[in-house]
Motif scaffolding. Sequence first.
Motif, short mmCIF file in Angstrom:
data_model
loop_
_atom_site.label_atom_id
_atom_site.label_comp_id
_atom_site.label_asym_id
_atom_site.label_seq_id
_atom_site.Cartn_x
_atom_site.Cartn_y
_atom_site.Cartn_z
N LYS A 86 9.75 -16.58 33.99
CA LYS A 86 10.86 -16.60 34.94
C LYS A 86 12.20 -16.50 34.21
N LEU A 87 12.34 -17.24 33.12
CA LEU A 87 13.59 -17.22 32.37
C LEU A 87 13.84 -15.86 31.73
N LYS A 88 12.80 -15.26 31.19
CA LYS A 88 12.96 -13.96 30.54
C LYS A 88 13.41 -12.89 31.52
N ALA A 89 13.02 -13.02 32.77
CA ALA A 89 13.43 -12.05 33.78
C ALA A 89 14.94 -12.03 33.95
N ALA A 90 15.62 -13.14 33.59
CA ALA A 90 17.08 -13.22 33.67
C ALA A 90 17.75 -12.72 32.39
N ARG A 91 16.97 -12.34 31.39
CA ARG A 91 17.45 -11.76 30.13
C ARG A 91 18.48 -12.64 29.40
N PRO A 92 18.10 -13.88 29.05
CA PRO A 92 19.03 -14.72 28.29
C PRO A 92 19.26 -14.15 26.90
N ARG A 93 20.39 -14.56 26.29
CA ARG A 93 20.72 -14.07 24.95
C ARG A 93 19.66 -14.49 23.95
N SER A 94 19.15 -15.72 24.09
CA SER A 94 18.04 -16.19 23.27
C SER A 94 17.27 -17.21 24.07
N LEU A 95 16.03 -17.49 23.63
CA LEU A 95 15.16 -18.39 24.37
C LEU A 95 14.29 -19.16 23.39
N LYS A 96 14.23 -20.50 23.58
CA LYS A 96 13.39 -21.37 22.77
C LYS A 96 12.64 -22.33 23.68
N PHE A 97 11.58 -22.95 23.13
CA PHE A 97 10.83 -23.95 23.88
C PHE A 97 10.78 -25.23 23.07
N LEU A 98 11.15 -26.35 23.72
CA LEU A 98 11.21 -27.66 23.06
C LEU A 98 10.27 -28.64 23.75
N CYS A 99 9.42 -29.30 22.96
CA CYS A 99 8.51 -30.31 23.50
C CYS A 99 8.33 -31.43 22.49
N LEU A 100 7.70 -32.51 22.92
CA LEU A 100 7.38 -33.61 21.99
C LEU A 100 5.99 -33.45 21.41
N LEU A 101 5.03 -33.13 22.28
CA LEU A 101 3.64 -32.98 21.85
C LEU A 101 3.13 -31.59 22.22
N ALA A 102 2.32 -31.03 21.35
CA ALA A 102 1.69 -29.74 21.63
C ALA A 102 0.23 -29.81 21.25
N ALA A 103 -0.61 -29.18 22.06
CA ALA A 103 -2.02 -29.01 21.73
C ALA A 103 -2.21 -27.59 21.17
N PRO A 104 -3.19 -27.41 20.28
CA PRO A 104 -3.43 -26.06 19.75
C PRO A 104 -3.63 -25.01 20.84
N THR A 105 -4.32 -25.40 21.93
CA THR A 105 -4.54 -24.46 23.03
C THR A 105 -3.22 -24.02 23.64
N GLY A 106 -2.32 -24.97 23.87
CA GLY A 106 -1.02 -24.64 24.45
C GLY A 106 -0.20 -23.74 23.55
N ILE A 107 -0.21 -24.03 22.26
CA ILE A 107 0.51 -23.19 21.30
C ILE A 107 -0.03 -21.77 21.33
N GLN A 108 -1.36 -21.62 21.33
CA GLN A 108 -1.96 -20.30 21.33
C GLN A 108 -1.64 -19.54 22.61
N THR A 109 -1.69 -20.25 23.76
CA THR A 109 -1.41 -19.61 25.04
C THR A 109 0.04 -19.13 25.11
N LEU A 110 0.97 -20.01 24.72
CA LEU A 110 2.38 -19.64 24.77
C LEU A 110 2.69 -18.52 23.78
N HIS A 111 2.15 -18.63 22.58
CA HIS A 111 2.44 -17.62 21.55
C HIS A 111 1.86 -16.26 21.94
N ALA A 112 0.68 -16.25 22.58
CA ALA A 112 0.08 -14.98 23.00
C ALA A 112 0.94 -14.28 24.05
N ALA A 113 1.53 -15.07 24.95
CA ALA A 113 2.34 -14.50 26.02
C ALA A 113 3.76 -14.20 25.58
N HIS A 114 4.29 -15.04 24.68
CA HIS A 114 5.69 -14.92 24.25
C HIS A 114 5.80 -15.14 22.74
N PRO A 115 5.32 -14.20 21.95
CA PRO A 115 5.33 -14.38 20.50
C PRO A 115 6.72 -14.47 19.89
#
Length: 211
Positions: free
Chosen positions: A148-177
């Motif tokens: 949704k955010l990328k559709a608005a074409r921001p100048r840059s985009l990052k994701f911030l969290c406290l905890l990550a699971a390997p599955t979540g990292i792989q899913t996010l990275h596959a969609a938004h490397p």
Amino acid sequence: MTPPQVHHVTHPLVQHKLTLMRNKNASSTTFRTLLGELAMLMAYEVTRDMPTHLVEVQTPLETMQSPMIDGKKLVFASILRAGNGMLDGLLRVVPSARVGHIGLYRDPATLKAVEYYYKMPADLQERDVIAVDPMLATGHSAVAALNKLKAARPRSLKFLCLLAAPTGIQTLHAAHPDVPIYTAAIDRELNDHGYILPGLGDAGDRIFGTK
């Protein structure tokens, strides 16, 4: 293997406060306080490479050139509801930042993200956006929010969290490397219900006392 776009924040203060948050006996008040403090510390890491430009400033002794943050104001995009628990800490470090909200819930049967609310500041194409959610579990909510955010074409985009699971990292990275991930911990795995193990439980429930 962890993708190079993943930034694991291992500062001792970050890890100490995260350990206190993991304790199942921590009250909602304690949990919220620690989350705000952790968000402040993480804010320094996620904004480390923000562009700056020199401005002229008059000190009590002389005029000098000194750096200030460049361009339009930063946007923290909170992924509801747990993302709101990090906002106070982030805004203490960057009080001029704008705030947007993305409402998502996880379908208990499919574990897929379902959107129910979206409100962002105008002119995202001229702004740097940091999507915020304490947990990166399956990754479906994060991917939906970033889509949704990328559709608005921001100048840059990052994701911030406290905890990550390997599955979540792989899913996010596959969609938004191209989107960097900042996290305080990479935990072992997900259970059958999509919760991070060893984790810290449901962040939203612990923030708002609804567990």
